[in-house]
Design a protein around this motif. Structure first.
Motif, PDB file in Angstrom:
ATOM      1  N   ASN A   1       6.153  -8.130  -0.253  1.00 19.28           N
ATOM      2  CA  ASN A   1       6.993  -8.571   0.870  1.00 19.28           C
ATOM      3  C   ASN A   1       7.145  -7.431   1.876  1.00 19.28           C
ATOM      4  O   ASN A   1       8.219  -6.826   1.996  1.00 19.28           O
ATOM      5  CB  ASN A   1       8.347  -9.023   0.319  1.00 19.28           C
ATOM      6  N   HIS A   2       6.081  -7.133   2.579  1.00 20.11           N
ATOM      7  CA  HIS A   2       6.071  -5.982   3.483  1.00 20.11           C
ATOM      8  C   HIS A   2       5.234  -6.290   4.716  1.00 20.11           C
ATOM      9  O   HIS A   2       4.189  -6.936   4.602  1.00 20.11           O
ATOM     10  CB  HIS A   2       5.482  -4.772   2.742  1.00 20.11           C
ATOM     11  N   ASP A   3       5.708  -5.832   5.866  1.00 18.97           N
ATOM     12  CA  ASP A   3       5.011  -6.128   7.128  1.00 18.97           C
ATOM     13  C   ASP A   3       3.779  -5.262   7.367  1.00 18.97           C
ATOM     14  O   ASP A   3       2.941  -5.590   8.213  1.00 18.97           O
ATOM     15  CB  ASP A   3       5.972  -5.932   8.311  1.00 18.97           C
ATOM     16  N   SER A   4       3.691  -4.140   6.690  1.00 16.49           N
ATOM     17  CA  SER A   4       2.555  -3.245   6.933  1.00 16.49           C
ATOM     18  C   SER A   4       1.246  -3.928   6.500  1.00 16.49           C
ATOM     19  O   SER A   4       1.261  -4.914   5.765  1.00 16.49           O
ATOM     20  CB  SER A   4       2.727  -1.948   6.147  1.00 16.49           C
ATOM     21  N   ILE A   5       0.146  -3.370   6.978  1.00 17.38           N
ATOM     22  CA  ILE A   5      -1.165  -3.938   6.623  1.00 17.38           C
ATOM     23  C   ILE A   5      -1.750  -3.082   5.506  1.00 17.38           C
ATOM     24  O   ILE A   5      -2.173  -1.946   5.752  1.00 17.38           O
ATOM     25  CB  ILE A   5      -2.110  -3.908   7.849  1.00 17.38           C
ATOM     26  N   ASN A   6      -1.734  -3.609   4.290  1.00 24.40           N
ATOM     27  CA  ASN A   6      -2.264  -2.802   3.194  1.00 24.40           C
ATOM     28  C   ASN A   6      -2.586  -3.649   1.967  1.00 24.40           C
ATOM     29  O   ASN A   6      -2.127  -4.793   1.848  1.00 24.40           O
ATOM     30  CB  ASN A   6      -1.301  -1.678   2.803  1.00 24.40           C
ATOM     31  N   ALA A   7      -3.343  -3.061   1.088  1.00 28.39           N
ATOM     32  CA  ALA A   7      -3.679  -3.702  -0.186  1.00 28.39           C
ATOM     33  C   ALA A   7      -3.902  -2.595  -1.209  1.00 28.39           C
ATOM     34  O   ALA A   7      -4.341  -1.498  -0.849  1.00 28.39           O
ATOM     35  CB  ALA A   7      -4.942  -4.544  -0.038  1.00 28.39           C
ATOM     36  N   PHE A   8      -3.588  -2.890  -2.467  1.00 32.00           N
ATOM     37  CA  PHE A   8      -3.700  -1.877  -3.516  1.00 32.00           C
ATOM     38  C   PHE A   8      -4.267  -2.498  -4.786  1.00 32.00           C
ATOM     39  O   PHE A   8      -4.030  -3.671  -5.052  1.00 32.00           O
ATOM     40  CB  PHE A   8      -2.329  -1.287  -3.868  1.00 32.00           C
TER      41      PHE A   8
ATOM     42  N   VAL B   1      -9.385   9.246 -11.197  1.00 38.04           N
ATOM     43  CA  VAL B   1      -8.437  10.230 -10.649  1.00 38.04           C
ATOM     44  C   VAL B   1      -7.574  10.807 -11.769  1.00 38.04           C
ATOM     45  O   VAL B   1      -7.382  12.023 -11.874  1.00 38.04           O
ATOM     46  CB  VAL B   1      -7.534   9.558  -9.565  1.00 38.04           C
ATOM     47  N   ILE B   2      -7.083   9.913 -12.639  1.00 39.62           N
ATOM     48  CA  ILE B   2      -6.227  10.347 -13.749  1.00 39.62           C
ATOM     49  C   ILE B   2      -7.007  11.253 -14.710  1.00 39.62           C
ATOM     50  O   ILE B   2      -6.532  12.308 -15.117  1.00 39.62           O
ATOM     51  CB  ILE B   2      -5.658   9.122 -14.503  1.00 39.62           C
ATOM     52  N   GLN B   3      -8.215  10.834 -15.008  1.00 39.84           N
ATOM     53  CA  GLN B   3      -9.056  11.601 -15.929  1.00 39.84           C
ATOM     54  C   GLN B   3      -9.301  13.015 -15.393  1.00 39.84           C
ATOM     55  O   GLN B   3      -9.195  13.997 -16.115  1.00 39.84           O
ATOM     56  CB  GLN B   3     -10.393  10.850 -16.102  1.00 39.84           C
TER      57      GLN B   3
ATOM     58  N   ALA C   1      -0.785   9.461 -10.127  1.00 33.59           N
ATOM     59  CA  ALA C   1      -1.674   8.361  -9.725  1.00 33.59           C
ATOM     60  C   ALA C   1      -1.056   7.567  -8.568  1.00 33.59           C
ATOM     61  O   ALA C   1      -1.760   7.181  -7.625  1.00 33.59           O
ATOM     62  CB  ALA C   1      -1.943   7.449 -10.920  1.00 33.59           C
ATOM     63  N   VAL C   2       0.256   7.346  -8.634  1.00 29.66           N
ATOM     64  CA  VAL C   2       0.946   6.590  -7.572  1.00 29.66           C
ATOM     65  C   VAL C   2       0.882   7.358  -6.253  1.00 29.66           C
ATOM     66  O   VAL C   2       0.638   6.779  -5.182  1.00 29.66           O
ATOM     67  CB  VAL C   2       2.419   6.304  -7.981  1.00 29.66           C
ATOM     68  N   LYS C   3       1.055   8.662  -6.327  1.00 19.42           N
ATOM     69  CA  LYS C   3       0.985   9.501  -5.121  1.00 19.42           C
ATOM     70  C   LYS C   3      -0.403   9.368  -4.469  1.00 19.42           C
ATOM     71  O   LYS C   3      -0.527   9.220  -3.253  1.00 19.42           O
ATOM     72  CB  LYS C   3       1.261  10.960  -5.510  1.00 19.42           C
ATOM     73  N   LYS C   4      -1.422   9.421  -5.314  1.00 15.79           N
ATOM     74  CA  LYS C   4      -2.797   9.308  -4.807  1.00 15.79           C
ATOM     75  C   LYS C   4      -3.015   7.927  -4.188  1.00 15.79           C
ATOM     76  O   LYS C   4      -3.587   7.801  -3.103  1.00 15.79           O
ATOM     77  CB  LYS C   4      -3.768   9.538  -5.975  1.00 15.79           C
ATOM     78  N   LEU C   5      -2.557   6.908  -4.883  1.00 18.60           N
ATOM     79  CA  LEU C   5      -2.803   5.529  -4.446  1.00 18.60           C
ATOM     80  C   LEU C   5      -2.016   5.173  -3.182  1.00 18.60           C
ATOM     81  O   LEU C   5      -2.573   4.604  -2.242  1.00 18.60           O
ATOM     82  CB  LEU C   5      -2.430   4.565  -5.584  1.00 18.60           C
ATOM     83  N   LEU C   6      -0.730   5.506  -3.156  1.00 16.39           N
ATOM     84  CA  LEU C   6       0.136   5.042  -2.066  1.00 16.39           C
ATOM     85  C   LEU C   6       0.299   6.051  -0.926  1.00 16.39           C
ATOM     86  O   LEU C   6       0.532   5.652   0.218  1.00 16.39           O
ATOM     87  CB  LEU C   6       1.528   4.673  -2.602  1.00 16.39           C
ATOM     88  N   ASP C   7       0.208   7.326  -1.211  1.00 20.44           N
ATOM     89  CA  ASP C   7       0.496   8.326  -0.166  1.00 20.44           C
ATOM     90  C   ASP C   7      -0.754   9.020   0.373  1.00 20.44           C
ATOM     91  O   ASP C   7      -0.912   9.160   1.582  1.00 20.44           O
ATOM     92  CB  ASP C   7       1.464   9.386  -0.705  1.00 20.44           C
TER      93      ASP C   7
ATOM     94  N   LYS D   1      -4.189   5.977   7.237  1.00 20.50           N
ATOM     95  CA  LYS D   1      -4.178   7.290   6.591  1.00 20.50           C
ATOM     96  C   LYS D   1      -4.898   7.214   5.241  1.00 20.50           C
ATOM     97  O   LYS D   1      -5.550   8.157   4.822  1.00 20.50           O
ATOM     98  CB  LYS D   1      -2.715   7.712   6.379  1.00 20.50           C
ATOM     99  N   THR D   2      -4.750   6.064   4.565  1.00 21.44           N
ATOM    100  CA  THR D   2      -5.312   5.962   3.218  1.00 21.44           C
ATOM    101  C   THR D   2      -6.685   5.288   3.178  1.00 21.44           C
ATOM    102  O   THR D   2      -7.232   5.069   2.119  1.00 21.44           O
ATOM    103  CB  THR D   2      -4.351   5.187   2.285  1.00 21.44           C
ATOM    104  N   HIS D   3      -7.237   4.930   4.325  1.00 18.35           N
ATOM    105  CA  HIS D   3      -8.563   4.311   4.335  1.00 18.35           C
ATOM    106  C   HIS D   3      -9.481   5.032   5.317  1.00 18.35           C
ATOM    107  O   HIS D   3      -9.031   5.501   6.355  1.00 18.35           O
ATOM    108  CB  HIS D   3      -8.455   2.822   4.676  1.00 18.35           C
ATOM    109  N   PRO D   4     -10.770   5.112   4.987  1.00 17.22           N
ATOM    110  CA  PRO D   4     -11.694   5.876   5.826  1.00 17.22           C
ATOM    111  C   PRO D   4     -11.919   5.268   7.209  1.00 17.22           C
ATOM    112  O   PRO D   4     -11.537   4.127   7.469  1.00 17.22           O
ATOM    113  CB  PRO D   4     -12.995   5.856   5.033  1.00 17.22           C
ATOM    114  N   ASP D   5     -12.531   6.058   8.028  1.00 15.43           N
ATOM    115  CA  ASP D   5     -12.900   5.688   9.375  1.00 15.43           C
ATOM    116  C   ASP D   5     -13.647   4.339   9.391  1.00 15.43           C
ATOM    117  O   ASP D   5     -14.538   4.110   8.583  1.00 15.43           O
ATOM    118  CB  ASP D   5     -13.799   6.820   9.890  1.00 15.43           C
ATOM    119  N   PHE D   6     -13.268   3.480  10.340  1.00 19.21           N
ATOM    120  CA  PHE D   6     -13.814   2.124  10.321  1.00 19.21           C
ATOM    121  C   PHE D   6     -15.286   2.037  10.693  1.00 19.21           C
ATOM    122  O   PHE D   6     -15.961   1.103  10.281  1.00 19.21           O
ATOM    123  CB  PHE D   6     -12.953   1.208  11.196  1.00 19.21           C
TER     124      PHE D   6
END
Lengths: 293, 167
Positions: A118-125, A167-169, A199-205, A253-258
């Protein structure tokens, strides 16, 4: 004459040989450790014990552990993104599209679950073990089912390629925490918390490495295409996102150049000879999301 | 004699290359479940239900469909999206299973079944430590337990003319 240490190793070797064909790794390790101890070589026993734990920590994470990790990360994703959007029909539709794509992905034998944040931002995880999230904001930018299938295919790709687990490994190895192994979760909740928080820091931030995102683009468009969705829908979608750049800093910020992403998708379609089927299913998407977004 | 053999060899090679036959090629069922049909449309009767990982021998390829023979000797057509050239890795690959074996000595009862209803014990403990609300725990719990029968997915694919139901 064999010295004490060599004798110990010899006995341990015999026990290993005798047990190897009959039992699992843990049992072999246990037997070797016991043999070393009964031959009076406590130091060797400790080495075997530590070695086994170390090997266990360095080897890939198993599916049972993956489920635990995935669920813990999912809790953080839901908490950080305002909870799950309470729209059962739309959630079922997203699950039907996602599970249709997952049905023929490269790791089809595990469960995939999809939820709307339930968030207005554009994202997927994507969290390990098939916990996949899309935001309400992302769904608003999608125009048809083929675009949704490709987006979910990208997230499924993170799971099939085990990106977060990687990442965790790596972080475990760098930190030298093989001893703490994830299987210690209940006994050692601090270590488990550190692993999940990292892992959460890597994934979300911070976002995953560009290479992992591009790999997910590549496999995602292949997965969606296998079901029959038009692969060019993903190009259209990425191109639309590019024009939105700046409106949603977290996502960019979390996805590469389009331009990299678009060229990856285009070359995948061409190299893999993915068929332009023309199947977009815009009506079904509009019908399913109508009034719910 | 030698010329005759060479001629025959070239003839066999040409005939093989010109036909669709792909004798000896092995494929694996890559979908969670898949149907083997008597013909190359979704309207043809099902001759066998296949499970992920099953080995198939290719008889012939035709666009989006592949004619295959199962290990039990049943021949039929399968949608090409449901097969792959490499064996599906599965939940655990060999190395991951090995790692689990080594860790098991001190991990008894640590990971409960996340696939079952209810949060995993370790996740619940994590949620307590970081202060996840009950509402958010319930959301992940529901997500974990959420199941959609395979028949519903097939109906969905059929309605969208996707997968083997494409025209």
């Amino acid at each position: 004459m064999l010295n004490r240490s060599s004798r110990g190793l010899f006995v341990v070797g015999l026990v290993l040989l005798a047990t190897a064909g009959l039992t699992g790794c843990a049992e072999i390790q246990k037997a070797a450790e016991g043999a070393a101890r009964s031959s009076g070589n406590e130091r060797l026993a400790k080495t075997i014990h530590g070695g086994g734990t170390l090997i266990g920590g360095l080897l890939p994470i198993g599916y049972e552990e993956e489920q635990t990790i995935g669920q813990a990360i999912a809790l953080q994703v839901v908490a950080r993104y305002g909870g799950v959007y309470d729209q059962p029909d739309l959630t079922r539709y997203v699950n039907l599209v996602g599970r249709s794509v997952a049905l023929t992905c490269d790791r089809a034998d595990i469960e995939y679950r999809f939820a709307i944040l339930n968030h207005d931002s554009i994202n997927a995880f994507a969290a390990p073990a098939g916990y996949i999230f899309v935001t309400r904001g992302l769904l608003k930018t999608i125009k048809n089912e083929a675009e949704l299938a490709a987006v979910l295919g990208h997230e499924i790709g993170h799971v099939t390629q085990k990106h977060i687990l990687d990442v965790i490994q790596r972080s475990k190895q760098i930190a030298g925490v093989a001893e703490a192994g994830l299987a210690y979760a209940n006994k050692n909740p601090d270590a488990f918390k550190n692993v999940i928080d990292g892992a959460v820091k890597k994934l979300l931030d911070e976002g995953l490495d560009q290479g992992k995102e591009l790999e997910s683009d590549r496999v995602g468009v292949i997965f969606a295409s296998r079901v029959g969705y038009d692969p060019t829908a993903y190009e259209t979608f990425l191109d639309r996102l590019r024009t939105l750049k700046g409106d949603d800093r977290a996502f960019f910020k979390t996805h590469p150049d389009f331009s990299n992403r678009l060229s990856t998708v285009r070359s995948t379609i061409s190299e893999q000879k993915l068929k332009t089927t023309g199947i977009l299913l815009a009506d079904r998407f509009t019908r399913s999301s109508n009034g719910a977004l | 004699m030698n010329h005759r053999h060479a001629f025959l060899a070239i003839l066999v090679f040409m005939v093989t290359a010109m036909t669709d036959a792909a004798f000896g090629e092995t494929l694996y069922v890559s979908a969670k479940s898949a149907q083997l049909r008597s013909g190359k449309t979704s309207l043809d009767p099902v001759v066998a239900s296949l499970k992920i990982g099953e080995t198939l021998e290719v008889v012939k390829r035709d666009d989006r469909w592949v004619q295959v023979k199962t290990a039990k000797g049943v021949t039929g057509w399968i949608y090409s999206g449901n097969v792959s050239e490499s064996k599906p890795a599965g939940g655990d690959n060999e190395l991951a299973a090995l790692g689990k074996g080594f860790r098991r000595t001190e991990a008894s009862g640590v990971t409960a079944s996340a696939g079952a209803r209810g949060l995993d014990k370790a996740s619940e403990s994590y949620a307590n430590r970081v202060g996840i609300t009950q509402q958010h725990r319930d959301a992940v719990d529901r997500m974990t337990a959420n199941k959609i029968p395979d028949e519903d997915i097939q109906t969905f694919l059929k309605a969208g003319r996707l997968g083997e139901y494409a025209e």
